[in-house]
Design a protein around this motif. Structure first.
Motif, PDB file in Angstrom:
ATOM      1  N   THR A 194      22.239 -52.598 -32.305  1.00  0.00           N
ATOM      2  CA  THR A 194      22.867 -53.888 -32.011  1.00  0.00           C
ATOM      3  C   THR A 194      21.793 -54.978 -32.050  1.00  0.00           C
ATOM      4  OG1 THR A 194      22.464 -53.746 -29.635  1.00  0.00           O
ATOM      5  CG2 THR A 194      24.511 -52.732 -30.461  1.00  0.00           C
ATOM      6  N   SER A 195      22.216 -56.220 -32.029  1.00  0.00           N
ATOM      7  CA  SER A 195      21.229 -57.312 -32.011  1.00  0.00           C
ATOM      8  C   SER A 195      20.386 -57.266 -30.735  1.00  0.00           C
ATOM      9  CB  SER A 195      21.914 -58.668 -32.173  1.00  0.00           C
ATOM     10  OG  SER A 195      22.850 -58.875 -31.149  1.00  0.00           O
ATOM     11  N   ASP A 196      20.988 -56.869 -29.618  1.00  0.00           N
ATOM     12  CA  ASP A 196      20.212 -56.728 -28.369  1.00  0.00           C
ATOM     13  C   ASP A 196      19.159 -55.629 -28.502  1.00  0.00           C
ATOM     14  OD1 ASP A 196      21.630 -58.752 -27.136  1.00  0.00           O
ATOM     15  OD2 ASP A 196      22.933 -57.396 -25.995  1.00  0.00           O
ATOM     16  N   GLU A 197      19.539 -54.494 -29.110  1.00  0.00           N
ATOM     17  CA  GLU A 197      18.593 -53.397 -29.301  1.00  0.00           C
ATOM     18  C   GLU A 197      17.483 -53.807 -30.270  1.00  0.00           C
ATOM     19  OE1 GLU A 197      21.574 -49.604 -28.504  1.00  0.00           O
ATOM     20  OE2 GLU A 197      21.491 -50.506 -30.514  1.00  0.00           O
ATOM     21  N   GLN A 198      17.811 -54.543 -31.302  1.00  0.00           N
ATOM     22  CA  GLN A 198      16.800 -55.033 -32.238  1.00  0.00           C
ATOM     23  C   GLN A 198      15.810 -55.959 -31.529  1.00  0.00           C
ATOM     24  OE1 GLN A 198      19.004 -56.795 -35.466  1.00  0.00           O
ATOM     25  NE2 GLN A 198      19.635 -54.812 -36.285  1.00  0.00           N
ATOM     26  N   ALA A 199      16.319 -56.786 -30.633  1.00  0.00           N
ATOM     27  CA  ALA A 199      15.444 -57.686 -29.874  1.00  0.00           C
ATOM     28  C   ALA A 199      14.490 -56.884 -28.984  1.00  0.00           C
ATOM     29  CB  ALA A 199      16.267 -58.659 -29.035  1.00  0.00           C
ATOM     30  N   ILE A 200      15.011 -55.841 -28.342  1.00  0.00           N
ATOM     31  CA  ILE A 200      14.163 -54.984 -27.492  1.00  0.00           C
ATOM     32  C   ILE A 200      13.097 -54.301 -28.339  1.00  0.00           C
ATOM     33  CG2 ILE A 200      14.147 -52.867 -26.102  1.00  0.00           C
ATOM     34  CD1 ILE A 200      16.970 -53.840 -25.077  1.00  0.00           C
ATOM     35  N   MET A 201      13.474 -53.839 -29.525  1.00  0.00           N
ATOM     36  CA  MET A 201      12.492 -53.198 -30.408  1.00  0.00           C
ATOM     37  C   MET A 201      11.411 -54.197 -30.817  1.00  0.00           C
ATOM     38  SD  MET A 201      13.041 -50.047 -30.498  1.00  0.00           S
ATOM     39  CE  MET A 201      11.919 -49.584 -31.814  1.00  0.00           C
ATOM     40  N   GLY A 202      11.782 -55.438 -31.049  1.00  0.00           N
ATOM     41  CA  GLY A 202      10.789 -56.468 -31.363  1.00  0.00           C
ATOM     42  C   GLY A 202       9.808 -56.655 -30.222  1.00  0.00           C
ATOM     43  N   GLN A 203      10.326 -56.683 -28.985  1.00  0.00           N
ATOM     44  CA  GLN A 203       9.462 -56.801 -27.807  1.00  0.00           C
ATOM     45  C   GLN A 203       8.572 -55.570 -27.670  1.00  0.00           C
ATOM     46  OE1 GLN A 203      12.247 -57.336 -24.627  1.00  0.00           O
ATOM     47  NE2 GLN A 203      13.024 -59.264 -25.460  1.00  0.00           N
TER      48      GLN A 203
ATOM     49  N   LEU B  97       1.286 -48.218 -18.220  1.00  0.00           N
ATOM     50  CA  LEU B  97       1.415 -48.655 -19.610  1.00  0.00           C
ATOM     51  C   LEU B  97       2.774 -48.261 -20.178  1.00  0.00           C
ATOM     52  CD1 LEU B  97      -2.133 -47.676 -20.939  1.00  0.00           C
ATOM     53  CD2 LEU B  97      -1.316 -49.978 -20.330  1.00  0.00           C
ATOM     54  N   PHE B  98       3.161 -47.025 -19.934  1.00  0.00           N
ATOM     55  CA  PHE B  98       4.436 -46.482 -20.416  1.00  0.00           C
ATOM     56  C   PHE B  98       5.629 -47.207 -19.794  1.00  0.00           C
ATOM     57  CE2 PHE B  98       7.801 -43.232 -19.751  1.00  0.00           C
ATOM     58  CZ  PHE B  98       8.108 -42.944 -21.066  1.00  0.00           C
ATOM     59  N   GLU B  99       5.604 -47.372 -18.484  1.00  0.00           N
ATOM     60  CA  GLU B  99       6.742 -47.969 -17.782  1.00  0.00           C
ATOM     61  C   GLU B  99       6.879 -49.463 -18.035  1.00  0.00           C
ATOM     62  OE1 GLU B  99       6.401 -46.718 -13.705  1.00  0.00           O
ATOM     63  OE2 GLU B  99       7.254 -44.751 -14.162  1.00  0.00           O
ATOM     64  N   ASN B 100       5.804 -50.136 -18.454  1.00  0.00           N
ATOM     65  CA  ASN B 100       5.888 -51.565 -18.764  1.00  0.00           C
ATOM     66  C   ASN B 100       6.316 -51.854 -20.196  1.00  0.00           C
ATOM     67  OD1 ASN B 100       5.334 -52.823 -16.272  1.00  0.00           O
ATOM     68  ND2 ASN B 100       3.180 -52.284 -16.488  1.00  0.00           N
ATOM     69  N   ASP B 101       6.487 -50.814 -20.987  1.00  0.00           N
ATOM     70  CA  ASP B 101       6.964 -50.977 -22.354  1.00  0.00           C
ATOM     71  C   ASP B 101       8.428 -51.437 -22.300  1.00  0.00           C
ATOM     72  OD1 ASP B 101       8.040 -50.567 -24.949  1.00  0.00           O
ATOM     73  OD2 ASP B 101       6.643 -48.930 -25.323  1.00  0.00           O
ATOM     74  N   PRO B 102       8.761 -52.533 -22.989  1.00  0.00           N
ATOM     75  CA  PRO B 102      10.158 -52.997 -22.982  1.00  0.00           C
ATOM     76  C   PRO B 102      11.158 -51.925 -23.417  1.00  0.00           C
ATOM     77  CG  PRO B 102       8.746 -54.692 -23.889  1.00  0.00           C
ATOM     78  CD  PRO B 102       7.892 -53.460 -23.720  1.00  0.00           C
ATOM     79  N   LEU B 103      10.750 -51.024 -24.296  1.00  0.00           N
ATOM     80  CA  LEU B 103      11.654 -49.947 -24.720  1.00  0.00           C
ATOM     81  C   LEU B 103      11.945 -49.005 -23.564  1.00  0.00           C
ATOM     82  CD1 LEU B 103      13.243 -48.700 -27.062  1.00  0.00           C
ATOM     83  CD2 LEU B 103      11.198 -47.372 -27.615  1.00  0.00           C
ATOM     84  N   THR B 104      10.909 -48.617 -22.826  1.00  0.00           N
ATOM     85  CA  THR B 104      11.097 -47.746 -21.667  1.00  0.00           C
ATOM     86  C   THR B 104      11.939 -48.448 -20.605  1.00  0.00           C
ATOM     87  OG1 THR B 104       8.961 -46.688 -22.074  1.00  0.00           O
ATOM     88  CG2 THR B 104       9.909 -46.402 -19.889  1.00  0.00           C
ATOM     89  N   LYS B 105      11.609 -49.703 -20.312  1.00  0.00           N
ATOM     90  CA  LYS B 105      12.341 -50.468 -19.299  1.00  0.00           C
ATOM     91  C   LYS B 105      13.818 -50.602 -19.633  1.00  0.00           C
ATOM     92  CE  LYS B 105       8.824 -53.672 -17.569  1.00  0.00           C
ATOM     93  NZ  LYS B 105       8.494 -55.102 -17.505  1.00  0.00           N
ATOM     94  N   SER B 106      14.135 -50.740 -20.914  1.00  0.00           N
ATOM     95  CA  SER B 106      15.515 -51.024 -21.328  1.00  0.00           C
ATOM     96  C   SER B 106      16.460 -49.844 -21.131  1.00  0.00           C
ATOM     97  CB  SER B 106      15.547 -51.433 -22.799  1.00  0.00           C
ATOM     98  OG  SER B 106      15.332 -50.300 -23.635  1.00  0.00           O
ATOM     99  N   GLY B 107      15.942 -48.631 -21.249  1.00  0.00           N
ATOM    100  CA  GLY B 107      16.795 -47.454 -21.135  1.00  0.00           C
ATOM    101  C   GLY B 107      17.649 -47.182 -22.370  1.00  0.00           C
TER     102      GLY B 107
END
Length: 95
Positions: free
Chosen positions: A19-28, A69-79
């Motif tokens: 989704t566009s939201d998931e794409q944005a998270i991947m960009g972060q 480092l791992f937990e501050n990754d936007p991908l990890t945070k997003s779930g």
């Protein structure tokens, strides 16, 4: 000390159906890992071309630092993916 972080999609064909939201998270996520790489905190990162999983090998002073480092990754945070972190030892590297 090295640690490996993995991210596995929660659904099939995730790479092509983001989704566009998931794409944005991947960009972060990419911005975050590029920053860590430039700081020497990432030894290696990549993803399977079939979208099965991505991985990051962290270079950290301690398990606590790797966890931060791992937990501050936007991908990890997003779930949006299933993520795991484990101690890791690099075996062979062919440059």
């Amino acid at each position: 000390m090295e640690f490996i972080g993995t991210a596995r999609p929660k659904r099939e064909n995730w790479v092509v159906t983001m989704t566009s939201d998931e794409q944005a998270i991947m960009g972060q996520h990419f911005e975050y890992i590029n920053k860590l790489f430039s700081e020497g905190k990432i030894t290696f990162s990549g993803a399977c071309t079939d979208g099965a999983m991505g991985l990051i090998v962290y270079n950290a002073e301690s398990a606590e630092e790797a966890k931060v480092l791992f937990e501050n990754d936007p991908l990890t945070k997003s779930g949006i993916t299933n993520t795991e972190l484990h101690p890791f030892r690099v075996g062979h590297v062919n440059k």
